[in-house]
Design a protein around this motif. Sequence first.
Motif, PDB file in Angstrom:
ATOM      1  N   TYR A 231     -30.598  -3.685  25.307  1.00  0.00           N
ATOM      2  CA  TYR A 231     -29.386  -3.085  25.856  1.00  0.00           C
ATOM      3  C   TYR A 231     -29.141  -1.758  25.131  1.00  0.00           C
ATOM      4  CZ  TYR A 231     -28.678  -7.990  27.124  1.00  0.00           C
ATOM      5  OH  TYR A 231     -28.843  -9.274  27.604  1.00  0.00           O
ATOM      6  N   GLU A 232     -28.771  -0.740  25.895  1.00  0.00           N
ATOM      7  CA  GLU A 232     -28.524   0.567  25.293  1.00  0.00           C
ATOM      8  C   GLU A 232     -27.288   1.225  25.894  1.00  0.00           C
ATOM      9  OE1 GLU A 232     -31.917   3.253  24.076  1.00  0.00           O
ATOM     10  OE2 GLU A 232     -32.764   2.261  25.836  1.00  0.00           O
ATOM     11  N   MET A 233     -26.679   2.091  25.096  1.00  0.00           N
ATOM     12  CA  MET A 233     -25.593   2.942  25.554  1.00  0.00           C
ATOM     13  C   MET A 233     -25.839   4.359  25.044  1.00  0.00           C
ATOM     14  SD  MET A 233     -22.073   0.712  25.272  1.00  0.00           S
ATOM     15  CE  MET A 233     -22.239   0.484  23.509  1.00  0.00           C
ATOM     16  N   ASP A 234     -25.653   5.334  25.913  1.00  0.00           N
ATOM     17  CA  ASP A 234     -25.753   6.744  25.556  1.00  0.00           C
ATOM     18  C   ASP A 234     -24.451   7.438  25.912  1.00  0.00           C
ATOM     19  OD1 ASP A 234     -28.416   6.166  25.059  1.00  0.00           O
ATOM     20  OD2 ASP A 234     -29.134   7.071  26.916  1.00  0.00           O
ATOM     21  N   LEU A 235     -24.123   8.456  25.157  1.00  0.00           N
ATOM     22  CA  LEU A 235     -22.972   9.301  25.471  1.00  0.00           C
ATOM     23  C   LEU A 235     -23.367  10.751  25.207  1.00  0.00           C
ATOM     24  CD1 LEU A 235     -19.973   9.499  26.289  1.00  0.00           C
ATOM     25  CD2 LEU A 235     -19.383   9.319  23.860  1.00  0.00           C
ATOM     26  N   TYR A 236     -22.974  11.647  26.122  1.00  0.00           N
ATOM     27  CA  TYR A 236     -23.283  13.069  25.997  1.00  0.00           C
ATOM     28  C   TYR A 236     -21.976  13.867  25.957  1.00  0.00           C
ATOM     29  CZ  TYR A 236     -28.088  11.829  27.271  1.00  0.00           C
ATOM     30  OH  TYR A 236     -29.343  11.285  27.303  1.00  0.00           O
ATOM     31  N   PRO A 237     -21.260  13.823  24.837  1.00  0.00           N
ATOM     32  CA  PRO A 237     -19.985  14.554  24.771  1.00  0.00           C
ATOM     33  C   PRO A 237     -20.203  16.062  24.757  1.00  0.00           C
ATOM     34  CG  PRO A 237     -20.526  13.587  22.648  1.00  0.00           C
ATOM     35  CD  PRO A 237     -21.536  13.070  23.608  1.00  0.00           C
ATOM     36  N   LYS A 238     -19.434  16.761  25.572  1.00  0.00           N
ATOM     37  CA  LYS A 238     -19.505  18.226  25.637  1.00  0.00           C
ATOM     38  C   LYS A 238     -18.535  18.796  24.620  1.00  0.00           C
ATOM     39  CE  LYS A 238     -19.394  22.033  28.991  1.00  0.00           C
ATOM     40  NZ  LYS A 238     -20.772  22.476  28.707  1.00  0.00           N
ATOM     41  N   LEU A 239     -19.047  19.571  23.672  1.00  0.00           N
ATOM     42  CA  LEU A 239     -18.221  20.119  22.602  1.00  0.00           C
ATOM     43  C   LEU A 239     -17.658  21.490  22.959  1.00  0.00           C
ATOM     44  CD1 LEU A 239     -20.495  19.168  19.564  1.00  0.00           C
ATOM     45  CD2 LEU A 239     -18.697  17.803  20.642  1.00  0.00           C
ATOM     46  N   SER A 240     -18.446  22.284  23.657  1.00  0.00           N
ATOM     47  CA  SER A 240     -18.026  23.621  24.068  1.00  0.00           C
ATOM     48  C   SER A 240     -18.958  24.062  25.184  1.00  0.00           C
ATOM     49  CB  SER A 240     -18.101  24.603  22.887  1.00  0.00           C
ATOM     50  OG  SER A 240     -19.458  24.840  22.523  1.00  0.00           O
ATOM     51  N   LYS A 241     -18.804  25.305  25.637  1.00  0.00           N
ATOM     52  CA  LYS A 241     -19.702  25.789  26.683  1.00  0.00           C
ATOM     53  C   LYS A 241     -21.111  26.015  26.147  1.00  0.00           C
ATOM     54  CE  LYS A 241     -18.262  30.631  26.143  1.00  0.00           C
ATOM     55  NZ  LYS A 241     -17.657  31.784  26.843  1.00  0.00           N
ATOM     56  N   THR A 242     -21.276  25.993  24.829  1.00  0.00           N
ATOM     57  CA  THR A 242     -22.592  26.175  24.210  1.00  0.00           C
ATOM     58  C   THR A 242     -23.187  24.867  23.724  1.00  0.00           C
ATOM     59  OG1 THR A 242     -22.033  28.425  23.514  1.00  0.00           O
ATOM     60  CG2 THR A 242     -23.864  27.356  22.369  1.00  0.00           C
ATOM     61  N   PHE A 243     -22.371  23.982  23.133  1.00  0.00           N
ATOM     62  CA  PHE A 243     -22.894  22.800  22.446  1.00  0.00           C
ATOM     63  C   PHE A 243     -22.463  21.501  23.139  1.00  0.00           C
ATOM     64  CE2 PHE A 243     -22.514  26.030  19.090  1.00  0.00           C
ATOM     65  CZ  PHE A 243     -23.815  26.010  18.594  1.00  0.00           C
ATOM     66  N   TYR A 244     -23.365  20.538  23.128  1.00  0.00           N
ATOM     67  CA  TYR A 244     -23.023  19.167  23.475  1.00  0.00           C
ATOM     68  C   TYR A 244     -23.886  18.235  22.643  1.00  0.00           C
ATOM     69  CZ  TYR A 244     -27.205  18.890  26.513  1.00  0.00           C
ATOM     70  OH  TYR A 244     -28.493  18.884  26.998  1.00  0.00           O
ATOM     71  N   MET A 245     -23.510  16.955  22.596  1.00  0.00           N
ATOM     72  CA  MET A 245     -24.191  15.995  21.727  1.00  0.00           C
ATOM     73  C   MET A 245     -24.830  14.872  22.531  1.00  0.00           C
ATOM     74  SD  MET A 245     -21.871  15.462  18.318  1.00  0.00           S
ATOM     75  CE  MET A 245     -23.254  14.598  17.533  1.00  0.00           C
ATOM     76  N   TYR A 246     -25.736  14.179  21.877  1.00  0.00           N
ATOM     77  CA  TYR A 246     -26.338  12.952  22.393  1.00  0.00           C
ATOM     78  C   TYR A 246     -26.109  11.874  21.350  1.00  0.00           C
ATOM     79  CZ  TYR A 246     -30.231   9.608  22.829  1.00  0.00           C
ATOM     80  OH  TYR A 246     -31.010   8.463  22.889  1.00  0.00           O
TER      81      TYR A 246
END
Length: 411
Positions: A231-246
């Motif tokens: 089982y897995e969960m991923d999240l891709y939060p957008k930090l700004s118009k330049t950066f986002y996370m995984y």
Amino acid sequence: MVSGVIHAQDTTSADGLFAAAREAAYEQKNNTNAIRLAKKALAIAPAYTDVVVFTGRVYAWSKNYDSSLHYMQQAIAADHNNEDAYIAYSDLEMWNAHNEKALAVTEEGLSYVPASRELLIRKVKILAAMRRYLEAYTAVSALADGGGGNAEVRAMMVMLRDQSCRNKVSIKLDGMWFDTSRTAFSIANDDDARFAPQRFASVELVTATRIGPWVVRANVANRFKKPGLQYEMDLYPKLSKTFYMYLNAGYGDHLEVFPRWRAGTSLFANLPHAYEAEAGVRYLYYTNDIFFYTGYVGKYISKFLVGARTYLAPSGNKFSNTTGATIRYYFGGADDFVNLVVMKGLPIDDRRINVDLFNAGTSRFAELSAKCSIKKVNIISLNLSWLQNKLPYNRQVEQYQVGIGYTKRFL
């Protein structure tokens, strides 16, 4: 010295003064002198709209936004088909974070100059800044389809692809087979199950949230003649118009089939000139902790994306190293491409490969894959891969894989 340059030019005509003003702004970085010269040109030719727009831009660079706005509006009132005036006006509003106003200016400009590529690009950027991702993706896809699909457009389209869908469901099926015929001696009987044909399947749900796409995934595999579930969960939060996370976390119920635990995080950057980059860390636990550090850099060039990736794993006082390159050709939208990956080492993020099985050897990996979208909401994927691993005691194993997938996007 500055005055000497000016006197060497024609400062008696509007064109000459405009040329001197541009030199003062662009080469000498002297905004005050540029505005003075531009105003002298306008005193000679008040309807010279190129000078009007230029004056408004220089006032904006000097952070005198009220004066800049006056000249932008003056240029548009004089000529509603002046593309540059709308571009400068929308830039001014974007710099001031007035996204609603910037969008209104851009759309007004497009009503007069509908083929303006620069105004369309600004519209996409403004919609993305307003988190109206579906509208932004629709606009950038139309721009690419209309022949504006250069590297910058391609990069924006790929970035907006997952942000734009409300929900997405995917299913993937893969089969793996092993060839041990090049082994110097016979594989022992107790190893037979390790190299029996394997099956892998995954079901994935992606849904949009306020902070970014959220992914829930179930992976099922039959390895070593034993079934396992992860089982897995991923999240891709957008930090700004330049950066986002995984962000990733996963749990496997059978230690021999999947790692008991897996986790990972990366910081992504969408950089100028159609570059993209990533830096992150991965964690796997089988019977001990395994950490990998990863880095990636890529660039969009016309219809191509070329990139390089590395995985580094601490091993005593040294690092074991995986390096690889990818080249992708887009023949349509963000989900229409052919992709080739080659690596020296193991692709750590590939769930189809049991890293614990191969991590004692020297590996080479190659994969050819393709995706094709049908009406932008149905996506078919195919992939073929080859993995060669030289194990201790002169044993060599090759893994062959073939897979197919289907994705349904709900816009």
